[in-house]
Design a protein around this motif. Structure first.
Motif, mmCIF file in Angstrom:
data_model
loop_
_atom_site.group_PDB
_atom_site.id
_atom_site.type_symbol
_atom_site.label_atom_id
_atom_site.label_comp_id
_atom_site.label_asym_id
_atom_site.label_seq_id
_atom_site.Cartn_x
_atom_site.Cartn_y
_atom_site.Cartn_z
ATOM 1 N N GLY A 187 38.211 2.681 -1.345
ATOM 2 C CA GLY A 187 36.747 2.557 -1.231
ATOM 3 C C GLY A 187 36.222 1.439 -2.108
ATOM 4 O O GLY A 187 35.340 0.669 -1.714
ATOM 5 N N MET A 188 36.786 1.364 -3.331
ATOM 6 C CA MET A 188 36.347 0.290 -4.230
ATOM 7 C C MET A 188 36.760 -1.067 -3.663
ATOM 8 O O MET A 188 36.012 -2.045 -3.736
ATOM 9 C CB MET A 188 36.953 0.489 -5.631
ATOM 10 C CG MET A 188 36.341 1.663 -6.358
ATOM 11 S SD MET A 188 36.800 1.859 -8.086
ATOM 12 C CE MET A 188 38.400 1.206 -8.254
ATOM 13 N N MET A 189 37.957 -1.118 -3.087
ATOM 14 C CA MET A 189 38.399 -2.385 -2.491
ATOM 15 C C MET A 189 37.514 -2.744 -1.302
ATOM 16 O O MET A 189 37.111 -3.899 -1.128
ATOM 17 C CB MET A 189 39.866 -2.282 -2.059
ATOM 18 C CG MET A 189 40.834 -2.320 -3.220
ATOM 19 S SD MET A 189 42.564 -2.142 -2.742
ATOM 20 C CE MET A 189 42.799 -3.427 -1.575
ATOM 21 N N ALA A 190 37.217 -1.739 -0.488
ATOM 22 C CA ALA A 190 36.353 -1.987 0.667
ATOM 23 C C ALA A 190 34.962 -2.412 0.199
ATOM 24 O O ALA A 190 34.357 -3.332 0.766
ATOM 25 C CB ALA A 190 36.273 -0.747 1.540
ATOM 26 N N ARG A 197 31.756 -9.015 -1.346
ATOM 27 C CA ARG A 197 32.156 -10.423 -1.245
ATOM 28 C C ARG A 197 31.751 -10.991 0.114
ATOM 29 O O ARG A 197 31.293 -12.131 0.212
ATOM 30 C CB ARG A 197 33.665 -10.536 -1.447
ATOM 31 C CG ARG A 197 34.115 -11.973 -1.475
ATOM 32 C CD ARG A 197 35.429 -12.130 -2.154
ATOM 33 N NE ARG A 197 35.735 -13.556 -2.217
ATOM 34 C CZ ARG A 197 36.921 -14.045 -2.196
ATOM 35 N NH1 ARG A 197 37.967 -13.223 -2.152
ATOM 36 N NH2 ARG A 197 37.117 -15.336 -2.258
ATOM 37 N N ALA A 198 31.909 -10.206 1.171
ATOM 38 C CA ALA A 198 31.511 -10.645 2.512
ATOM 39 C C ALA A 198 30.004 -10.879 2.552
ATOM 40 O O ALA A 198 29.531 -11.863 3.132
ATOM 41 C CB ALA A 198 31.937 -9.622 3.553
ATOM 42 N N ASN A 199 29.225 -9.940 1.955
ATOM 43 C CA ASN A 199 27.768 -10.117 1.895
ATOM 44 C C ASN A 199 27.402 -11.369 1.100
ATOM 45 O O ASN A 199 26.506 -12.127 1.480
ATOM 46 C CB ASN A 199 27.103 -8.884 1.281
ATOM 47 C CG ASN A 199 27.087 -7.708 2.222
ATOM 48 O OD1 ASN A 199 27.159 -7.877 3.437
ATOM 49 N ND2 ASN A 199 26.996 -6.497 1.667
ATOM 50 N N LYS A 200 28.087 -11.559 -0.022
ATOM 51 C CA LYS A 200 27.821 -12.733 -0.856
ATOM 52 C C LYS A 200 28.120 -14.010 -0.075
ATOM 53 O O LYS A 200 27.320 -14.961 -0.083
ATOM 54 C CB LYS A 200 28.671 -12.654 -2.123
ATOM 55 C CG LYS A 200 28.431 -13.794 -3.091
ATOM 56 C CD LYS A 200 29.306 -13.626 -4.341
ATOM 57 C CE LYS A 200 29.138 -14.815 -5.265
ATOM 58 N NZ LYS A 200 30.040 -14.749 -6.413
ATOM 59 N N ILE A 201 29.243 -14.028 0.623
ATOM 60 C CA ILE A 201 29.612 -15.202 1.425
ATOM 61 C C ILE A 201 28.599 -15.416 2.536
ATOM 62 O O ILE A 201 28.169 -16.543 2.799
ATOM 63 C CB ILE A 201 31.041 -15.056 1.970
ATOM 64 C CG1 ILE A 201 32.046 -15.177 0.827
ATOM 65 C CG2 ILE A 201 31.338 -16.078 3.055
ATOM 66 C CD1 ILE A 201 33.473 -14.863 1.230
ATOM 67 N N SER A 202 28.179 -14.320 3.211
ATOM 68 C CA SER A 202 27.203 -14.469 4.291
ATOM 69 C C SER A 202 25.858 -14.950 3.742
ATOM 70 O O SER A 202 25.181 -15.762 4.361
ATOM 71 C CB SER A 202 27.081 -13.176 5.073
ATOM 72 O OG SER A 202 25.943 -12.445 4.755
ATOM 73 N N ASN A 203 25.465 -14.433 2.540
ATOM 74 C CA ASN A 203 24.224 -14.922 1.905
ATOM 75 C C ASN A 203 24.342 -16.397 1.552
ATOM 76 O O ASN A 203 23.393 -17.169 1.737
ATOM 77 C CB ASN A 203 23.907 -14.095 0.658
ATOM 78 C CG ASN A 203 23.414 -12.712 0.973
ATOM 79 O OD1 ASN A 203 22.958 -12.434 2.097
ATOM 80 N ND2 ASN A 203 23.517 -11.797 0.011
#
Length: 161
Positions: free
Chosen positions: A27-30, A36-42
């Motif tokens: 869960g922590m990895m997800a 990280r995915a949100n940060k990259i998309s932002n």
């Protein structure tokens, strides 16, 4: 039962998986991957927004450059027209000045010629008078002088009337 090293490795692996599940590592990895995915998309969205802004600025600067170039071209054209007008005006004034100076010079020359002709005539008249006086003085006596005087008075009367 005899437990060998493979069994203990297998138990260790199971315990390891249980510990990972208990600590909620997947869960922590997800969650970390999602963050990280949100940060990259932002960052991608921000990059896209910055690119659009840059494109708008580029378009605006290109428009301003074209406007400035057209304004500069119109200023240059106006300056060229003004320079041509000033050149034509200066040429016209110079021609008028030369024409006036030529006319004044011609008038002065004509006046000098007239004065020279009058001076020559006056000198010729004075010379003729003095020559006539000498000739008359040497040839005339009192009777001839009286007759000439009478004739001159008659000539003057006829010319005055």
């Amino acid at each position: 039962m005899h437990f060998d090293a493979t069994f203990f490795a297998f138990v260790g692996l199971i315990l390891f998986f249980v510990l990972i599940a208990y600590l909620k590592v997947p869960g922590m990895m997800a969650k970390g991957l999602d963050e990280r995915a949100n940060k990259i998309s932002n960052e991608l969205a921000e990059a896209k927004r910055l690119r659009e802004e840059a494109q708008q600025l580029l378009t605006e600067y290109q428009r301003k450059r074209k406007d400035a170039e057209s304004e500069a071209a119109s200023i240059v054209a106006a300056a060229e027209r003004e320079a041509a007008m000033l050149t034509a005006e200066a040429k016209q004034k110079t021609e008028e000045y030369v024409a006036r100076r030529t006319l004044i010079t011609e008038q002065k020359i004509a006046q000098a010629e007239a004065e020279a002709v009058q001076a020559v005539r006056a000198a010729a008249v004075d010379l003729a008078i003095s020559a006539a006086e000498k000739v008359i003085a040497t040839r005339n006596d009192t009777a001839t002088q009286s007759a000439l005087f009478a004739q001159a008075i008659g000539d003057v009367k006829t010319r005055l009337n």
